[in-house]
Design a protein around this motif. Structure first.
Motif, PDB file in Angstrom:
ATOM      1  N   ILE A  40       0.835  -1.204   0.000  1.00 23.06           N
ATOM      2  CA  ILE A  40       0.000   0.000   0.000  1.00 23.06           C
ATOM      3  C   ILE A  40       0.865   1.247   0.000  1.00 23.06           C
ATOM      4  O   ILE A  40       0.562   2.243  -0.689  1.00 23.06           O
ATOM      5  CB  ILE A  40      -0.949   0.002   1.220  1.00 23.06           C
ATOM      6  CG1 ILE A  40      -1.997  -1.106   1.082  1.00 23.06           C
ATOM      7  CG2 ILE A  40      -1.633   1.358   1.369  1.00 23.06           C
ATOM      8  CD1 ILE A  40      -2.867  -1.008  -0.172  1.00 23.06           C
ATOM      9  N   SER A  44       0.731   3.994  -2.930  1.00 24.50           N
ATOM     10  CA  SER A  44       0.402   5.379  -2.572  1.00 24.50           C
ATOM     11  C   SER A  44       1.434   6.350  -3.133  1.00 24.50           C
ATOM     12  O   SER A  44       1.079   7.412  -3.666  1.00 24.50           O
ATOM     13  CB  SER A  44       0.336   5.522  -1.047  1.00 24.50           C
ATOM     14  OG  SER A  44      -0.684   4.712  -0.500  1.00 24.50           O
ATOM     15  N   ARG A  47       1.192   6.508  -6.986  1.00 26.06           N
ATOM     16  CA  ARG A  47       0.017   7.308  -7.339  1.00 26.06           C
ATOM     17  C   ARG A  47       0.343   8.797  -7.229  1.00 26.06           C
ATOM     18  O   ARG A  47      -0.026   9.588  -8.102  1.00 26.06           O
ATOM     19  CB  ARG A  47      -1.147   6.961  -6.418  1.00 26.06           C
ATOM     20  CG  ARG A  47      -2.361   7.869  -6.568  1.00 26.06           C
ATOM     21  CD  ARG A  47      -3.453   7.495  -5.592  1.00 26.06           C
ATOM     22  NE  ARG A  47      -4.535   8.476  -5.611  1.00 26.06           N
ATOM     23  CZ  ARG A  47      -4.577   9.562  -4.845  1.00 26.06           C
ATOM     24  NH1 ARG A  47      -3.586   9.815  -3.991  1.00 26.06           N
ATOM     25  NH2 ARG A  47      -5.588  10.397  -4.921  1.00 26.06           N
ATOM     26  N   GLN A  48       1.039   9.187  -6.162  1.00 25.69           N
ATOM     27  CA  GLN A  48       1.451  10.590  -6.002  1.00 25.69           C
ATOM     28  C   GLN A  48       2.321  11.036  -7.174  1.00 25.69           C
ATOM     29  O   GLN A  48       2.126  12.122  -7.732  1.00 25.69           O
ATOM     30  CB  GLN A  48       2.243  10.758  -4.700  1.00 25.69           C
ATOM     31  CG  GLN A  48       1.394  10.975  -3.470  1.00 25.69           C
ATOM     32  CD  GLN A  48       2.241  11.456  -2.295  1.00 25.69           C
ATOM     33  OE1 GLN A  48       3.336  11.982  -2.480  1.00 25.69           O
ATOM     34  NE2 GLN A  48       1.728  11.255  -1.100  1.00 25.69           N
ATOM     35  N   SER A  61       8.005   9.385   3.236  1.00 22.24           N
ATOM     36  CA  SER A  61       6.626   9.174   2.793  1.00 22.24           C
ATOM     37  C   SER A  61       6.254   7.699   2.856  1.00 22.24           C
ATOM     38  O   SER A  61       5.151   7.338   3.277  1.00 22.24           O
ATOM     39  CB  SER A  61       6.451   9.703   1.367  1.00 22.24           C
ATOM     40  OG  SER A  61       6.710  11.085   1.300  1.00 22.24           O
ATOM     41  N   TYR A  65       3.156   6.156   5.161  1.00 21.89           N
ATOM     42  CA  TYR A  65       2.073   5.319   4.622  1.00 21.89           C
ATOM     43  C   TYR A  65       2.078   3.942   5.275  1.00 21.89           C
ATOM     44  O   TYR A  65       1.019   3.383   5.589  1.00 21.89           O
ATOM     45  CB  TYR A  65       2.218   5.174   3.106  1.00 21.89           C
ATOM     46  CG  TYR A  65       1.787   6.383   2.317  1.00 21.89           C
ATOM     47  CD1 TYR A  65       0.496   6.886   2.422  1.00 21.89           C
ATOM     48  CD2 TYR A  65       2.665   7.017   1.444  1.00 21.89           C
ATOM     49  CE1 TYR A  65       0.088   7.994   1.696  1.00 21.89           C
ATOM     50  CE2 TYR A  65       2.277   8.115   0.708  1.00 21.89           C
ATOM     51  CZ  TYR A  65       0.986   8.606   0.843  1.00 21.89           C
ATOM     52  OH  TYR A  65       0.608   9.698   0.110  1.00 21.89           O
ATOM     53  N   GLU A  69      -1.241   2.863   7.435  1.00 24.92           N
ATOM     54  CA  GLU A  69      -2.102   1.867   6.799  1.00 24.92           C
ATOM     55  C   GLU A  69      -1.815   0.445   7.272  1.00 24.92           C
ATOM     56  O   GLU A  69      -2.325  -0.504   6.690  1.00 24.92           O
ATOM     57  CB  GLU A  69      -1.932   1.933   5.275  1.00 24.92           C
ATOM     58  CG  GLU A  69      -2.333   3.257   4.654  1.00 24.92           C
ATOM     59  CD  GLU A  69      -3.819   3.538   4.808  1.00 24.92           C
ATOM     60  OE1 GLU A  69      -4.604   2.573   4.915  1.00 24.92           O
ATOM     61  OE2 GLU A  69      -4.191   4.726   4.848  1.00 24.92           O
ATOM     62  N   SER A  73      -4.528  -2.224   6.029  1.00 22.23           N
ATOM     63  CA  SER A  73      -4.014  -2.977   4.889  1.00 22.23           C
ATOM     64  C   SER A  73      -3.880  -4.461   5.223  1.00 22.23           C
ATOM     65  O   SER A  73      -4.109  -5.322   4.358  1.00 22.23           O
ATOM     66  CB  SER A  73      -2.670  -2.417   4.431  1.00 22.23           C
ATOM     67  OG  SER A  73      -1.695  -2.538   5.440  1.00 22.23           O
ATOM     68  N   VAL A 128      -5.842   2.961  -2.579  1.00 21.53           N
ATOM     69  CA  VAL A 128      -5.060   4.179  -2.309  1.00 21.53           C
ATOM     70  C   VAL A 128      -5.692   5.434  -2.903  1.00 21.53           C
ATOM     71  O   VAL A 128      -5.345   6.552  -2.497  1.00 21.53           O
ATOM     72  CB  VAL A 128      -3.607   4.033  -2.829  1.00 21.53           C
ATOM     73  CG1 VAL A 128      -2.930   2.853  -2.156  1.00 21.53           C
ATOM     74  CG2 VAL A 128      -3.552   3.898  -4.340  1.00 21.53           C
ATOM     75  N   HIS A 129      -6.618   5.252  -3.864  1.00 20.26           N
ATOM     76  CA  HIS A 129      -7.208   6.418  -4.523  1.00 20.26           C
ATOM     77  C   HIS A 129      -8.451   6.926  -3.799  1.00 20.26           C
ATOM     78  O   HIS A 129      -8.719   8.127  -3.794  1.00 20.26           O
ATOM     79  CB  HIS A 129      -7.574   6.067  -5.965  1.00 20.26           C
ATOM     80  CG  HIS A 129      -7.929   7.249  -6.803  1.00 20.26           C
ATOM     81  ND1 HIS A 129      -6.987   8.137  -7.284  1.00 20.26           N
ATOM     82  CD2 HIS A 129      -9.134   7.712  -7.251  1.00 20.26           C
ATOM     83  CE1 HIS A 129      -7.574   9.069  -7.997  1.00 20.26           C
ATOM     84  NE2 HIS A 129      -8.880   8.855  -7.983  1.00 20.26           N
ATOM     85  N   ASP A 131     -11.065   6.779  -0.232  1.00 15.68           N
ATOM     86  CA  ASP A 131     -11.146   6.497   1.201  1.00 15.68           C
ATOM     87  C   ASP A 131     -12.401   5.671   1.453  1.00 15.68           C
ATOM     88  O   ASP A 131     -13.474   6.205   1.735  1.00 15.68           O
ATOM     89  CB  ASP A 131     -11.182   7.806   2.000  1.00 15.68           C
ATOM     90  CG  ASP A 131     -11.165   7.567   3.498  1.00 15.68           C
ATOM     91  OD1 ASP A 131     -10.806   6.448   3.913  1.00 15.68           O
ATOM     92  OD2 ASP A 131     -11.518   8.489   4.265  1.00 15.68           O
TER      93      ASP A 131
END
Length: 202
Positions: A40, A44, A47-48, A61, A65, A69, A73, A128-129, A131
């Motif tokens: 995850i 994440s 994706r950023q 970072s 995460y 998570e 997760s 991850v996109h 919530d």
């Protein structure tokens, strides 16, 4: 030209680095409990990056995460482990009892496994996109899979192409295996999310 080459090398370094972090943090969690928080965290970050935010410190970072998570997760992981165990148990059971008839009698089981693999293509990007709760994450990932068959085919083709490259150059699998899978699925999934959002606004 030198600028473009620098950016390419920077991205290659980033994906190699995050792949190493994924391995290390998976091991740090005892593999079983470290796999999904590390996965995850990797998804994440990727994706950023794909959304244009590539300035945040990678290690810091990733660790944030991973911590935030960790429990959720792993709860997701329990479902994935459970479903995977059911498929594996049934395959071994049928093989032990039917032998050579395995390929003919397991068609529904193999079809279910294929659907499950395709679901995984969208499960982590969805997690991850958005919530969402775990149940909603599965539901939305399943929806993405069915409404975007073309993207699913492209993911398959891309991963298959990478598999053949790794077959020729095995070292690439160790350096970029997880991060490349992550990049491909997130990249296509973000396009699916964007298209669905545009349809809703219309």
């Amino acid at each position: 030209m030198s600028r473009a080459l620098y950016q390419i090398l920077e991205w290659i370094t980033r994906f190699a680095y995050i792949n190493v972090l994924w391995v290390l943090f998976t091991l740090a969690g005892g593999i079983l409990f470290g796999l999904f928080p590390a996965t995850i965290a990797m998804f994440s970050l990727v994706r950023q990056w794909l959304r244009g935010n590539s300035d945040s410190p990678v290690l810091k970072s990733f660790w944030q995460y991973y911590k935030s998570e960790f429990f959720k997760s792993n709860f997701l992981g329990l479902f994935i482990y459970g479903i995977s165990f059911i498929f594996i148990f049934n395959i071994f059971f049928l093989y032990a009892n039917m032998g050579e008839l395995l390929t003919w009698t397991t068609a529904p089981l193999l079809a279910g496994m294929l659907l499950f693999i395709m679901l995984l293509f969208y499960l982590f990007p969805t997690y991850v996109h958005f919530d969402l709760s775990i149940a909603q994450t599965f539901k939305n990932a399943l929806l993405m899979m069915f409404v975007s068959p073309v993207h699913t085919v492209f993911i398959f083709v891309s991963l298959l192409a990478f598999y053949f490259i790794v077959y020729v150059i095995p070292a690439l699998g160790f350096v970029f295996g997880a991060s490349f899978y992550c990049f491909i699925t997130v990249w296509f999934s973000l396009d699916v999310f964007k298209r669905i959002a545009e349809k809703k606004t219309r």
